[in-house]
Design an enzyme around this catalytic site. Structure first.
Site, PDB file in Angstrom:
ATOM      1  N   ASP A  79      -6.588   4.325   1.197  1.00 27.74           N
ATOM      2  CA  ASP A  79      -5.920   4.513  -0.081  1.00 27.74           C
ATOM      3  C   ASP A  79      -6.864   4.428  -1.267  1.00 27.74           C
ATOM      4  O   ASP A  79      -6.442   4.388  -2.403  1.00 27.74           O
ATOM      5  CB  ASP A  79      -4.814   3.469  -0.236  1.00 27.74           C
TER       6      ASP A  79
ATOM      7  N   GLY B  18       0.836  -1.209   0.000  1.00 31.69           N
ATOM      8  CA  GLY B  18       0.000   0.000   0.000  1.00 31.69           C
ATOM      9  C   GLY B  18       0.861   1.245   0.000  1.00 31.69           C
ATOM     10  O   GLY B  18       1.992   1.252  -0.490  1.00 31.69           O
ATOM     11  N   SER B  19       0.337   2.272   0.642  1.00 31.22           N
ATOM     12  CA  SER B  19       0.926   3.614   0.519  1.00 31.22           C
ATOM     13  C   SER B  19       2.364   3.726   0.976  1.00 31.22           C
ATOM     14  O   SER B  19       3.020   4.720   0.665  1.00 31.22           O
ATOM     15  CB  SER B  19       0.115   4.596   1.361  1.00 31.22           C
ATOM     16  N   THR B  20       2.848   2.791   1.749  1.00 33.60           N
ATOM     17  CA  THR B  20       4.199   2.945   2.280  1.00 33.60           C
ATOM     18  C   THR B  20       5.256   2.996   1.193  1.00 33.60           C
ATOM     19  O   THR B  20       6.369   3.433   1.443  1.00 33.60           O
ATOM     20  CB  THR B  20       4.534   1.803   3.261  1.00 33.60           C
TER      21      THR B  20
END
Lengths: 743, 477
Positions: A624, A298-300
């Site tokens: 997200d 995901g966003s990491t």
């Protein structure tokens, strides 16, 4: 004898002389014998002795000790008694096996009398009775003095800190063979060279003397010093367990790394186990999830995309990107959405607000190969090379096999999978001025004589991005933990924290898309941002209470970071007064954010029971927008079918959730639908491209589901390797996200 | 000399004054014993002292590890052995200065014999202390006494006394052979009861050898052996533990874990030593393998640490002891001294050689110590005392007086024989009290046949010289 007559005297002298000769002869005989025993036949006797007194001993050296970086013992071998028997000797002494077994059972609790009786009755020269008994039991057995039953010393592996670093250490079995973790991977070093040599044994068969015993390397395996810091490891485990329990999560893992050296200071997993008795624990709790489990990050990964683009020079730091007011149409059938609606954002804002659209736009400037190369250079898609068994490299397909949407989604962490260790290592690049370090877990290996066998010095694998770019991105990432950022819970008083939250929906095999209620909350960052000492990656798998990375994983980061910084002696307020004021503002902001999050969570819980509520019921800033993406997951040129806003409620009696069969073969769709009790009606042939009712809707059990099948169409450019697309269905599934749960 | 002969001489012309047998005993010793003219055998004394010191060193080497294990004091045995050595050597010096003729008296010999007998009975009846399966010891708190050792010395005293007393009737079966064999037989039986087979054999050997030396008929000895050997065979086969010892002796390595263990380990020790040895203190066997390394099997440690060289030197030392002992026997002033010296030499020498034989697997295990070297107060004191006797015998003496005295005695006896021959034998009652009857009976039967002619002949020659001797004695009474 002068009083005797002369003639008698003469005879007496003769007899005494005779006696003297006899005694001399006796002495001579003794001397001859001494010569024959000591010189003439000595080699024969010595050889005989060699055969009788010495035996070829396979001396397995005592297993090496595992230490933490400061020399605290994590795994040691201790000598314990093992009761063994020589059944033949027992028989020769006329002992009854059954009675003897009873006798032994009376002193060793829990001894299986039947098994032991069978062993004692066998015609062998050796049998184990009970291994690793307590000293009291050993003494009791010795007191019984049963012929043929004796005590032998065996080394038993002991983990003095019980669960601490259990997954890193692994464990050794009763024979002292490593089964998991470092114990398995470093087996050869720990076990030491097993040599066979002659040793002198006494009557009881104990090794009394051997020249080899003087050589300490035959006695002990090599000692391993890990990079693990016992204190930080303990903190990480404690905080992880607390978070997993608090948020009722399924599992979690934390990796703490020194970005300057790549040394792993802590590697914690939950659920955990006690390596002293691994058999008592479920096999799933023994898995070292931080290296064996891959998940969609995901966003990491957004900072990596932006760093890659900045390094490639395709974007500038002050450039603004059109975020399309919350939705971006990639092509005619796929749309990316943000949870919040933004018009234009700078790269720093994209990170801070975690905009999917902005990231995708930045990725687009690099092109597919640019994004792919950037991700590869950060270390994704390959194993980090930690000395732990079963490490996975995650999945980052070659860009030539990407589907239409992948170029966009991979930029924000979907359609690829990573491990916790990879994530921490990649974050280390930004923390360490753009250099990718090789993560190390074993600091050094030392043999029994103290000689260095292996000394793992920090190793730079490559300069991924220029140092200036790394600094820039690190600066941008501090906004995440600033006021209004998604990761404010991760902020640490007195230190500037750079990081990125991640809230990924987990892939759902049943519906083929993303599960609505299964989240993977993460936070990856480093601290202090201006001169990083720690990279901490926190991943919480399937939290139930909340799911936002900032809320669930952020506090773990903060607590671990706080304690670890104190332990390392990193002074707070590295930025002086200004930073202190900043921290004060931050605390205030965090309090407010926490209250807001709590209310939001409550609202969300209440909203769940309400059928009309949309997915936007959550005002968590970090979602997200996966739901928007789900629609894009369809790789086939069928009817574009964004998932409709489906009621969030539990299926009622006689109802069932309609699974997503799109992308499946007819056969797979049939099985999937049958499993939930629905009747498929197929139209056409090929791969399912559309269905009615739509996925996620409720259907009555036994109700028909219309499934439209179509032959797949491929672009010539996107040649899929034949071995990966043996069937159309599997080709379709390649497109499906890699899952967090390994088989 | 024989006191009894004097006291029992009723018809002696000058015996009017002494009517009791005690009378001659209170006479001043200087007048009765041959005058000592020199010092004791220095070489023998030096050899013994060297052996004792060597023993102290070896006991320490062999026992340090055991002592450290059992007493947590590596010097435990060293300290004790040193004390025994000082006491033993002191005892030796004291006994070397006491004229051995003092023991040549019935009131010394028989009490010693009876005491030894009593001790053996006590042990045989179970009053002793059991060590290693055999009750051989009597605990006197300060020192543990091994009655069998004392019995051996007592037998030597008794035989020397008795054989010299009966010097002219030795070829008589009933006088010269049977009583000695009976006494020795009783002692042997008591030893076997303990059970102490080794001591029994040793007493038997001492007896036989002393009888042989003194001049008993070989036929008697062979006859006794013919009777004894089957009994020995029955004894061995009848006793399980003796059988096992024999088996262990025949093949020590067969049952190395059991009976053969000690002997096998001993042989291994010797073999490890080789020619030069592994060096003093470096024995490996003493640490765990060889039990009783400091007592019965100390020679094995000598063999291992000092090699064949050490064993040879040790053996030579004992050969020297035997040589000097037998030399003392040959040069002893009178036959009592000769027998005493022979007996003591045999006692020490046989024990030493037999101990080495056992350790080297030449003979079955016996439980004999190596004199002067093995650890143990009882053994060391008895051996030192024995050598003290030997040293006294070895002192040169004025022989002329002895000659004169003995010849006077012979003359007396000859006269008496003449009297018997002349017809007094008929009047002598055939059944007298045993001790009283013996001389006359012996004279009338055996002596007349075997020695008679010779004695008479000699007597005739000696007669003129008897007068002054007799006169001097008469004056001393």
């Amino acid at each position: 004898m002068n009083n005797l007559p002369v003639e008698r005297r003469r005879w007496l002298k003769v007899r005494i002389a005779l006696l003297g000769l006899l005694l001399l002869g006796y002495a001579g005989r003794v001397l001859l014998r001494a010569y024959s025993v000591q010189v003439a036949e000595a080699p024969v006797i010595r050889e005989h002795v060699q055969r009788l007194q010495t035996r070829n001993v396979r001396l397995s050296p005592k297993r090496g000790t595992i230490y933490d970086r400061h020399g605290a013992e994590l795994a040691v071998s201790v000598d314990v008694d093992t009761v063994t028997a020589n059944p033949r000797e027992l028989r020769a002494a006329g002992r009854d096996p059954a009675a003897t077994a009873q006798q032994l059972a009376s002193v060793i609790r829990g001894l299986n009398v039947e098994t032991v009786t069978a062993r004692l009755a066998s015609d062998r020269a050796f049998a184990f009775i009970e291994r690793h008994v307590t000293p009291q039991q050993g003494a009791a057995v010795e007191r019984l003095a049963i012929p043929g039953v004796r005590l032998e010393q065996e080394a038993r592996r002991f983990y003095p800190n019980r669960e601490l670093a259990a997954h890193v250490l692994g464990f050794a079995n009763v024979d002292g063979e490593g089964i998991e973790g470092i114990e398995l991977f470093m087996e050869d070093s720990l076990r030491g060279p097993e040599r066979e040599f002659e040793a002198v044994r006494d009557r009881r068969g104990r090794v009394v003397y051997s020249d080899h015993l003087l050589d300490s390397t035959t006695q002990r395996g090599q000692d391993i010093t890990l990079t693990i810091d016992k204190t930080i490891q303990h903190i990480a485990e404690r905080e992880l367990a607390l978070a997993v329990q608090t948020f009722e999560a399924r599992a979690g893992h934390v990796v703490v790394m020194d970005p300057n050296t790549g040394e792993i200071l802590a590697l914690a997993n939950y659920p955990t186990y006690d390596p002293n008795s691994p058999g008592r624990f479920d096999i799933s709790s023994r898995r070292n999830r931080a290296v064996t489990d891959r998940f969609e990050p995901g966003s990491t990964v957004k900072p990596f995309t932006i760093a890659g683009a900045l390094a490639a020079g395709t974007i500038r730091a002050n450039q603004t990107f059109d975020c399309g007011d919350g939705s971006m149409v990639v092509d005619e059938e796929n749309t990316i959405r943000d949870s919040h609606h933004y018009t234009t954002l700078t790269p720093a804002q994209i990170i801070a607000f975690s905009s999917n659209i902005g990231t995708a736009r930045i990725a687009a400037t690099m092109g597919r190969s640019g994004l792919y190369r950037a991700m590869r250079r950060f270390g994704f898609g390959e194993q980090t090379g930690l000395p732990l068994p079963g490490e996975t490299g995650g999945v980052l397909r070659h860009y030539r096999r990407w589907y239409e949407m992948d170029a966009a989604t991979i930029s924000f962490g979907q359609g690829m999978s990573v491990t916790s260790v990879q994530l921490a290592t990649a974050m280390g690049v930004i923390a360490n001025g753009g250099r990718l370090m090789r993560p190390t877990l074993v600091r050094r290996v030392v043999d029994a004589d103290g000689a260095m066998v292996q000394d793992n010095l920090p190793q730079v694998r490559r300069q991924v991005i220029p140092t200036a770019t790394a600094r820039l991105v690190a600066d941008m990432m501090t906004a995440v933990t600033g006021p209004g950022g998604t990761g404010i819970e991760a902020a640490i008083d007195g230190y500037l924290v750079a990081g990125k939250t991640g809230t990924a929906q987990k892939a759902d095999y049943v519906t083929g898309g993303y599960a609505r209620d299964q989240w993977l909350a993460s936070f990856v960052g480093f601290v202090p941002a201006e001169s990083p000492r720690l990279v901490i990656s926190v991943v919480i798998d399937e939290p139930l209470i909340a799911h936002a990375g900032g809320i669930v994983a952020g506090p773990v980061f903060r607590r671990v970071g706080e304690a670890a910084l104190r332990h390392l002696g990193v002074p707070p307020n590295g930025g002086g007064q200004a930073l202190a004021e900043h921290s004060a503002r931050l605390r205030q902001a965090r309090r407010e954010a926490r209250i807001a999050a709590r209310e939001a969570a409550r609202a969300e819980r209440e909203g769940r029971g309400n059928p009309g509520a949309s997915e936007d019921g959550s005002d968590d800033s970090d979602v997200d927008g996966e739901e928007g993406v789900v629609a894009a997951r369809n790789a086939y040129a069928g009817t574009p079918q964004p998932i409709p806003a489906v009621a969030r409620r539990e299926p009622r009696e006689g109802e069932t959730l309609v699974p997503d069969v799109r992308g499946m073969s007819a056969r797979a769709a049939l099985i999937t639908l049958h499993r939930v009790g629905l009747m498929p009606r197929f139209e056409g042939s090929g791969v399912a491209v559309a269905q009615e009712p739509a996925p996620g809707a409720f259907g009555a059990v036994g109700a028909p589901v219309r499934v439209v099948l179509q032959r797949p169409r491929f672009d010539v450019d996107e040649a899929i390797d034949p071995d990966e697309s043996g069937t159309v269905a599997s080709a379709a599934r390649v497109a499906a996200p890699a899952t967090g749960a390994a088989p | 000399m024989s006191l009894r002969n004097i006291s029992l001489r009723p018809s002696a012309p000058d015996a009017a004054a002494p009517t009791t047998s005690q009378a001659p005993a209170v006479a001043p010793a200087t007048g009765r014993f041959p005058k000592v003219t020199g010092t004791a055998d220095v070489i023998l004394a030096a050899t013994i002292i060297a052996l004792v010191f060597f023993g102290v060193v070896m006991v320490y080497s062999a026992s340090a590890s055991l002592a450290a294990r059992t007493f947590e004091d590596g010097y435990h045995y060293l300290v004790r052995q040193s004390i025994y050595a000082v006491v033993g050597l002191g005892l030796m010096v004291v006994l070397a200065r006491i004229d051995y003729h003092r023991y040549q008296a019935s009131y010394v010999t028989y009490p010693i014999l009876m005491a030894a007998f009593a001790l053996l009975v006590v042990v045989a009846l179970g009053g002793g202390r059991t060590v290693g399966g055999a009750a051989r010891w009597i605990d006197l708190k300060v020192v543990r006494v091994q009655p069998a050792e004392i019995a051996k010395l007592a037998i030597i005293f008794y035989l020397s006394y008795s054989l010299s007393k009966k010097r002219d009737q030795l070829r008589d079966f009933k006088i010269g052979f049977l009583p000695h064999i009976l006494v020795a037989g009783v002692f042997m039986l008591l030893c076997l009861k303990q059970p102490d087979f080794g001591s029994a054999v040793m007493i038997g050997l001492l007896t036989v050898v002393l009888l042989f030396t003194a001049g008993t008929r070989i036929n008697y000895i062979l006859g006794a052996a013919a009777i004894a050997l089957p009994m020995v065979y029955l004894l061995i086969t009848g006793s399980e533990y003796r059988m096992r010892r024999i088996e262990a002796f025949v093949n020590p390595f067969q049952d190395r874990a059991g009976v053969g263990y000690q002997i096998a380990e001993s042989l291994i020790s010797f073999a490890q030593g080789g020619f030069w040895g592994v060096g003093i203190g470096d024995s490996r066997q003493k640490h765990a393998f060889l039990p009783e390394a400091h007592t019965d099997f100390i020679s094995a440690i000598v063999g291992e640490e000092l090699g064949l060289v050490g064993v040879s030197i040790l053996l030579c030392a004992f050969v020297l002891v035997v040589y000097r002992g037998l030399r003392a026997a040959l040069h002893a002033a009178d036959d009592y001294g000769t027998y005493l010296a022979t007996g003591v030499t045999l006692f020490v020498g046989l024990q030493a050689f037999t101990n080495l034989s056992v350790a080297l697997g030449l003979l079955p295990t016996k439980g004999l110590t190596l004199p002067f070297v093995s650890y143990g107060g009882s053994s060391l004191l008895v051996n030192c005392a024995a050598v003290g006797l030997l040293l006294n015998v070895s002192r040169p003496r004025d022989v002329s007086a002895v000659l004169a005295r003995t010849e006077a005695e012979s003359t007396r006896r000859a006269n008496k024989n003449d009297k018997v021959d002349r017809g007094e034998a008929d009047s002598a009652p055939p059944k007298r009290s045993r001790w009283g009857a013996k001389p006359s009976v012996a004279a009338s039967t055996e002596e007349t046949r075997a020695h008679g002619a010779r004695a008479n002949g000699k007597g005739g020659r000696a007669r003129p010289s008897t007068a002054p001797a007799r006169r001097s004695r008469g004056s001393s009474v």
